[in-house]
Design an enzyme around this catalytic site. Structure first.
Site, mmCIF file in Angstrom:
data_model
loop_
_atom_site.group_PDB
_atom_site.id
_atom_site.type_symbol
_atom_site.label_atom_id
_atom_site.label_comp_id
_atom_site.label_asym_id
_atom_site.label_seq_id
_atom_site.Cartn_x
_atom_site.Cartn_y
_atom_site.Cartn_z
ATOM 1 N N LYS A 118 -0.106 25.184 6.537
ATOM 2 C CA LYS A 118 -1.271 24.662 7.243
ATOM 3 C C LYS A 118 -2.189 25.756 7.740
ATOM 4 O O LYS A 118 -3.408 25.604 7.735
ATOM 5 C CB LYS A 118 -0.836 23.813 8.444
ATOM 6 C CG LYS A 118 -0.292 22.471 8.040
ATOM 7 C CD LYS A 118 -0.379 21.513 9.203
ATOM 8 C CE LYS A 118 -0.023 20.114 8.761
ATOM 9 N NZ LYS A 118 -0.070 19.188 9.888
ATOM 10 N N LYS A 201 1.765 16.658 -1.527
ATOM 11 C CA LYS A 201 2.054 15.459 -0.753
ATOM 12 C C LYS A 201 0.785 14.611 -0.573
ATOM 13 O O LYS A 201 -0.306 15.153 -0.410
ATOM 14 C CB LYS A 201 2.557 15.931 0.621
ATOM 15 C CG LYS A 201 3.256 14.883 1.429
ATOM 16 C CD LYS A 201 3.739 15.486 2.752
ATOM 17 C CE LYS A 201 3.712 14.451 3.847
ATOM 18 N NZ LYS A 201 4.099 14.919 5.162
ATOM 19 N N LYS A 204 -3.570 12.321 4.621
ATOM 20 C CA LYS A 204 -4.762 11.661 5.133
ATOM 21 C C LYS A 204 -5.950 12.585 5.097
ATOM 22 O O LYS A 204 -7.080 12.154 5.159
ATOM 23 C CB LYS A 204 -4.512 11.234 6.583
ATOM 24 C CG LYS A 204 -3.392 10.238 6.686
ATOM 25 C CD LYS A 204 -2.952 10.021 8.121
ATOM 26 C CE LYS A 204 -1.812 10.932 8.486
ATOM 27 N NZ LYS A 204 -1.146 10.558 9.736
#
Ligand code: TRP
Length: 339
Positions: A118, A201, A204
């Site tokens: 991230k 993955k 959203k």
């Protein structure tokens, strides 16, 4: 030291960043609904304090929190059976999180692959909260002495860190206070992948809306997204072993299996050698059949935000009655003065 016995208790959480998508439903919420039927106490949390480890527009955060709660209720989490609340309403999460920041070691945090993914190349600009994220997650879990945590494959490392924190706390303070929590990772869809790239993955926050199925997508959109989903050109194999090294095909079969409560092997037995022109429309029909009632119910619940807020307030109240005595004992063990 004898191992204390702990009440079987399940804790899990979902971040309210962006809308709910199919990966949240199949990988988390649907499995929580099944766990409600077992002999556990169930605690499910919308982890809004985890969400703000990356920027969240304050205009959207409260409603995003309600939407995740509505999705859980619409899918079958029963607030009368399970404790359902949002994290920031129970201050003990942040308080125990701080204590765990003092237990977890920098070396442990530096191994967390989710932080590396991230934060990316720009780790210097990542928030301190993003780095400490797994320590707050350990606090979420251990604040309730949870014994089982249903999560997707990607969260396994964080549950292992939770176990390391519990062990170190127990060892350093010479107590047998925190349980050594088990991750529960099962079912065909513990990792729902991106429809445009089967190695990533479903999320959203990905760039293109075509890569995910949102819980609020209508039937036409769902059909279009599955039809355009990337696959290799070969048809489905004759046996499930033939899915190895075919991540996109594997993902669509996994999604079908999870939606129909079967296994990938059963799906292949039903569609041996089928072409995408057959399988994709069947998958889209199944997804619409399963998701439409949930999205309809979500929309109905979202029309009355005050009612969702009341449900979350009651859940937070129940959560506090479990959490506060555990936090108070933790403070006592640590030697923090309460005068
Ligand atoms: N990190 C989890 C995720 O991204 C969300 C989460 C926060 C969580 N706290 C938790 C999951 C505690 C399980 C238990 O999916």
């Amino acid at each position: 030291m004898s191992q204390a016995t702990f009440t079987p208790r399940v804790f899990s959480g979902i971040k309210p960043s962006g809308g709910l998508q199919l990966g949240n439903y199949l990988g988390a919420i649907k499995r929580w609904v099944d766990m409600q039927a077992g002999d556990y106490e169930n605690i499910y949390c919308v982890v809004d304090m985890h969400a703000i480890t990356v920027w969240q527009d304050p205009k959207d955060l409260a409603n995003g929190t309600r939407e995740v709660a509505a999705g859980m209720i619409a899918a079958g989490i029963d607030p009368a059976k399970s404790v359902l609340f949002n994290q920031s309403q129970v201050a003990a999460h942040a308080e125990l999180g701080w204590i765990f920041n003092c237990v977890a070691r920098l070396g442990w945090m530096n191994r967390m692959t989710q932080f590396k993914d991230k934060a990316g190349k720009n780790a210097e600009k990542a928030s301190l909260g993003l780095y400490a994220y797994p320590s707050l997650m350990a606090a979420d879990i251990l604040l309730y002495h949870a014994t089982h945590v249903p999560v997707g494959e990607d969260q396994k490392q964080h549950v292992e860190l939770t176990r390391d924190i519990a062990n170190k706390f127990n060892h350093d303070y010479g107590v047998d206070f925190f349980p050594i929590t088990e991750p529960v990772i099962d079912g065909p869809a513990t990792r729902v992948m991106n429809l445009r790239d089967g190695t990533k993955k479903m999320s959203k926050s990905g760039d293109s809306d075509m890569e995910r199925i949102n819980m609020t997508d209508d039937a036409d959109t769902i059909a279009k997204k599955f039809k355009k989903a990337r696959t290799d050109p070969a048809p489905l194999p004759e046996t499930v072993e033939g899915l190895a090294d075919r991540p996109e095909a594997r993902n669509l079969v996994d999604i079908y299996a999870a939606l129909s409560d079967t296994t990938p092997a059963e799906v292949i037995a039903q569609y041996p050698g089928a072409g995408w022109g057959t399988f994709k429309p069947a998958l889209a029909d199944l997804a619409v059949e399963k998701l439409a009632p949930i999205s309809g119910e979500m929309a109905r619940l979202m029309a009355d935000p005050a009612e969702i807020d009341r449900t979350l307030a009651q859940g937070a109240e129940k959560a506090r009655t479990i959490a506060e005595p555990i936090l108070a004992q933790t403070y006592e063990i640590v030697g923090l003065l309460r005068s």
